[in-house]
Design an enzyme around this catalytic site. Structure first.
Site, PDB file in Angstrom:
ATOM      1  N   GLU A   1       1.382  -0.433  -4.807  1.00  0.00           N
ATOM      2  CA  GLU A   1       0.308   0.589  -5.126  1.00  0.00           C
ATOM      3  C   GLU A   1       0.795   2.096  -5.647  1.00  0.00           C
ATOM      4  O   GLU A   1       1.618   2.258  -5.005  1.00  0.00           O
ATOM      5  CB  GLU A   1      -0.567   0.809  -4.062  1.00  0.00           C
ATOM      6  CG  GLU A   1      -1.767   1.629  -4.323  1.00  0.00           C
ATOM      7  CD  GLU A   1      -2.486   2.339  -2.994  1.00  0.00           C
ATOM      8  OE1 GLU A   1      -3.619   2.874  -3.259  1.00  0.00           O
ATOM      9  OE2 GLU A   1      -2.002   2.312  -2.189  1.00  0.00           O
TER      10      GLU A   1
ATOM     11  N   ASP B   1     -10.995   1.430  -3.686  1.00  0.00           N
ATOM     12  CA  ASP B   1     -10.400   2.752  -3.550  1.00  0.00           C
ATOM     13  C   ASP B   1     -11.081   3.743  -4.744  1.00  0.00           C
ATOM     14  O   ASP B   1     -11.116   4.863  -4.643  1.00  0.00           O
ATOM     15  CB  ASP B   1      -9.034   3.051  -3.890  1.00  0.00           C
ATOM     16  CG  ASP B   1      -8.178   2.616  -2.316  1.00  0.00           C
ATOM     17  OD1 ASP B   1      -8.814   2.978  -1.581  1.00  0.00           O
ATOM     18  OD2 ASP B   1      -7.213   2.015  -2.624  1.00  0.00           O
TER      19      ASP B   1
ATOM     20  N   ASP C   1       0.785  -1.171   0.146  1.00  0.00           N
ATOM     21  CA  ASP C   1      -0.084   0.114  -0.176  1.00  0.00           C
ATOM     22  C   ASP C   1       0.590   1.290   0.031  1.00  0.00           C
ATOM     23  O   ASP C   1       1.966   1.177   0.744  1.00  0.00           O
ATOM     24  CB  ASP C   1      -0.955  -0.302   1.392  1.00  0.00           C
ATOM     25  CG  ASP C   1      -1.841   1.044   1.167  1.00  0.00           C
ATOM     26  OD1 ASP C   1      -2.748   1.133   0.329  1.00  0.00           O
ATOM     27  OD2 ASP C   1      -1.918   1.801   2.072  1.00  0.00           O
TER      28      ASP C   1
END
Length: 591
Positions: free
Chosen positions: A381, A447, A352
Site C-alpha cells: 500500500e 479508504d 498495509d
C-alpha cells in the site's frame, strides 16, 4: 566540434546553431529506465524535454565482443509517451548475450547531434564512441533479478471486499451490538454482521460478474469492524467465522478460477495484542519491549506535554508502531505470512502502510514468501509514486492511486484533457513495464469516497470512468458494490452494506459492469502490453492500444455537444445514438 554551455538556459550550443535543453535529458541504468523482459531481452528508456529532440539512436553491444572487434549496433528509438514537460523514448532490444553497454546519439531539430552516456554528454565523434567509459553498462541481465510479477496478475480483475459489510451468512457469530443490515448512517463503531460465510454464499455471484481475483480486507482477530488493529495474526476473527470457513472460501474461490489475496498490517499492532499488553504490564522488563518504538517509560502520555512516548500509526494511540528492524519481529511476521500461504493456499498478500516499514524487512519477507510460492503476488500500500518499494527484492507492485485518482477528476472537468494525459503518462513511466502491468489499479477503496459519490451520482460518468480504468495497463480492481451503484462519502460512509436487492436501474448497471469485466478479461493480454497512445480532438479523448494486428480504441466525449460516432461498430458503448456520440458518452471499438 566544440561544446559550450549557457548558464541561463542550460543548453548545449554547437557552433552557435545547435540548441538542446540538457536539463531535460536523463537516463538511469538499472532503474525503471531499464526493464528486463526475458532472457536476452531488455527495454531501454530515455527522457528528454518536450518537443526538443528530433531523433534518438541507441548504440550498443556486448562490451567484451566489441573489444574483440564485433561492431556496435545502432537502432533508432521509438517516440513513446509524453508528460506535461517531457518526452520518453523507448527501445526493446534482443542481444545475443546477456551483457550490454549502450549510449545515445541525440539529434536536435536542426540536425545537429550529440552523444550521451554514463559520464554525461560528449561530441558525436568516432574517437569518443571508442571510449568504453562513455557507455552505460548493464554488466549482466539476470532475469531472476528482474523479479517479474506472476503472469496471472496482468490477466486479473480484482474485487475488493470489506468483510464486515459484504454479506451476513451466519447470524450466530454476530457481534452483540449488531445493527440491522443496511440501516444507516454508518458510524465508525457500527457492526452489521458481515462474515466469511456471507462471502462463500456469494462466490457464484462474483464468478458470474466475471472477476477472477478476490481481495479481502483484514480478517484476523481484532476488536474493530475494519480489523486494521490486529490482536492475533494467526486466528480468524470469531465474528467472521472459523479457519474451516476460510478454507472453504479459498477452495470455493479456486474452484471458480478466482485468486485470493489477504491484507496484512505489519506497520502496527492493535493495542489489545498480547505483545503490547505485555509491554504495558511489564514495562522495560517485557520481552516485547523492543518490538515497538518506545521513547519513555511507562508507556503512555507524557504528563507535561501530553504527547505519546511511543510511535503509532498516524496519531492513533490504539495502534502502536512495530519495530520491523528487530530480528524477532521479522521472524514472527514472516511466519504469519507463510502460515496462511502454506496452510490455506492463498495466492497473494497486500501489505498495509507499506511505505512506512523498513525496506530491509520487506526484502527478507518477500524472499521468504517467494521461496514458498514462486508465483505469489506481493502488493504494497502506498498513495504516491513508490519506486523504492517495487522490485529490488520487494513488491511486485503498489496500489496505484497516482494513476487512478486523476480519472474522476477528468470526468468532473477538474482537469483538462491535456492535463489528464500528461499526468497519466507520467505515472505510466514511473515503473518498469512488467511491474506496470501488475500495478493494482483501484479508483475507490475502503479508504476513499466511493466513485459514484465522487462523480456526484452520475451513473454515465461512473461507467465511463470504469471503462477508462479497464483500458489502462495494470491489474484493475472494483470495490464491492460499485456494480450496483453503492454510494458513500469519506470513511466510514464508504463502508456501507452491500446492496443485495438492487432495483432495475442498479441491475442495468450491474449488467454493464459484467460486460466491461468480460471485455477486459477477453483482451487482458493486449491491454497489458500493447502500445498506448492518446488523441485529443476538441473535447473528445481517445485512448488507443495498438499492436501489430489489432487496435483497441476507447473514445470519450467530455464536451457538451454530440459528435459523429466512430465508423467502426462499438463493442461497448454508452451514449451512442443514430451515429452520434452524445455529450458524456463513450465507445470502445476494435479494428
Amino acid at each position: 566540434m566544440a561544446i559550450t554551455t549557457s548558464n541561463k538556459c542550460n543548453r548545449f550550443l554547437y557552433k552557435g546553431v545547435f540548441n538542446m535543453l540538457l536539463a531535460g535529458i536523463l537516463h538511469r541504468p538499472e532503474s525503471e529506465d531499464t526493464a528486463i523482459l526475458a532472457d536476452h531481452c531488455v527495454t531501454i528508456r530515455l527522457k528528454t524535454a518536450l518537443d526538443d529532440v528530433a531523433k534518438i539512436e541507441m548504440i550498443y553491444a556486448d562490451m567484451y565482443l566489441w573489444q574483440e572487434g564485433t561492431p556496435m549496433q545502432t537502432t533508432e528509438m521509438h517516440r513513446g509517451l509524453a508528460t506535461q514537460s517531457n518526452q520518453y523514448w523507448t527501445l526493446a532490444v534482443t542481444i545475443p548475450t546477456n551483457r550490454l553497454i549502450y549510449g545515445f546519439r541525440i539529434t536536435d531539430k536542426s540536425g545537429q547531434t550529440i552523444g550521451y552516456g554514463d559520464d554525461g554528454f560528449f561530441d558525436d565523434q568516432a574517437t569518443n564512441w571508442a571510449v568504453a567509459g562513455h557507455y552505460f553498462h548493464l554488466p549482466y541481465l539476470h532475469v531472476s533479478d528482474a523479479e517479474l510479477p506472476p503472469e496471472w496478475v496482468k490477466n486479473t480483475v480484482w474485487y475488493q471486499i470489506f468483510p464486515e459489510r459484504f454479506a451476513n451468512g451466519d447470524v450466530t457469530n454476530d457481534p452483540a451490538n449488531v445493527t440491522a443490515w443496511g440501516q444507516g448512517p454508518v458510524r465508525r463503531e457500527s457492526f452489521y454482521g458481515g462474515d466469511l460465510k456471507g462471502v462463500i454464499d456469494h462466490l457464484d455471484d462474483l464468478a458470474d460478474l466475471g472477476i477472477n481475483g478476490l481481495y479481502l480486507c483484514p480478517i484476523f482477530t481484532s476488536p474493530s469492524n475494519h480489523k486494521y488493529d490486529t490482536i492475533d495474526h494467526f486466528e480468524i476473527d470469531p465474528h467472521f467465522g472459523t479457519k474451516a470457513d476460510f478454507q472453504a472460501l479459498v477452495d470455493g474461490a479456486h474452484e471458480r478460477g478466482i485468486k485470493v489475496m489477504l491484507d496484512a498490517v505489519f506497520n502496527h499492532f492493535g493495542e489489545q495484542s498480547p505483545q503490547w499488553q505485555d509491554v504495558i504490564k511489564n514495562g522495560q522488563q517485557s520481552r516485547f519491549a523492543d518490538w515497538f518504538h518506545i521513547h519513555g517509560w511507562p508507556v503512555g502520555r507524557d504528563p507535561q506535554t501530553h504527547q505519546l512516548n511511543y510511535e503509532t500509526f498516524a496519531t492513533g494511540a490504539a495502534m502502536p508502531k512495530v519495530n520491523t528492524q528487530n530480528p524477532a519481529v521479522q521472524d514472527y511476521l514472516i511466519s504469519v505470512t507463510k502460515y496462511w500461504v502454506e496452510q490455506f493456499g492463498i495466492d497473494a498478500w497486500r501489505f498495509d502502510v507499506a511505505d512506512e516499514v523498513d525496506h530491509g524487512f520487506w526484502r527478507k519477507l518477500c524472499g521468504a514468501l517467494r521461496a514458498v510460492k514462486p508465483d505469489i503476488y506481493l502488493l504494497g500500500e502506498a498513495w504516491h509514486s513508490s519506486q523504492a518499494l517495487v522490485n529490488n527484492g520487494q513488491f511486485n507492485a503498489v496500489m496505484n492511486y497516482p494513476l487512478t485518482q486523476p480519472i474522476p477528476a477528468l470526468f468532473n472537468h477538474e482537469l483538462s484533457l491535456k492535463e489528464y494525459v500528461g499526468k497519466t503518462n507520467l505515472q505510466l513511466t514511473q515503473y518498469r513495464l512488467p511491474n506496470q502491468q501488475a500495478m493494482f489499479n483501484a479508483i475507490d477503496t475502503h479508504d476513499t469516497p466511493r466513485l459514484l459519490t465522487t462523480l456526484n451520482g452520475d451513473v454515465t460518468k461512473l461507467q465511463a470512468a470504469l471503462t477508462l480504468l479497464m483500458l489502462l495497463p495494470g491489474s484493475p480492481c472494483l470495490y464491492y458494490g460499485t456494480e450496483v451503484g453503492v454510494a458513500g462519502g469519506a470513511d466510514p460512509d464508504n463502508r456501507r452494506c452491500m446492496n443485495w436487492q438492487p432495483n432495475a436501474d442498479e441491475l442495468a448497471l450491474k449488467a454493464f459492469v459484467k460486460q466491461l469485466v468480460g471485455f477486459r478479461r477477453a483482451h487482458a493480454s493486449a491491454l497489458a502490453s500493447d502500445e498506448l497512445s492518446w488523441k485529443i480532438e476538441g473535447q473528445c479523448l481517445t485512448l488507443n492500444r495498438q499492436s501489430a494486428t489489432q487496435l483497441i480504441s476507447g473514445r470519450f466525449n467530455l464536451g457538451t455537444t454530440a459528435v459523429a460516432a466512430s465508423a467502426t461498430p462499438a463493442v461497448l458503448s454508452v451514449g451512442v445514438h443514430e451515429h452520434q456520440l452524445l455529450a458524456g458518452g463513450f465507445e470502445v471499438s476494435i479494428n
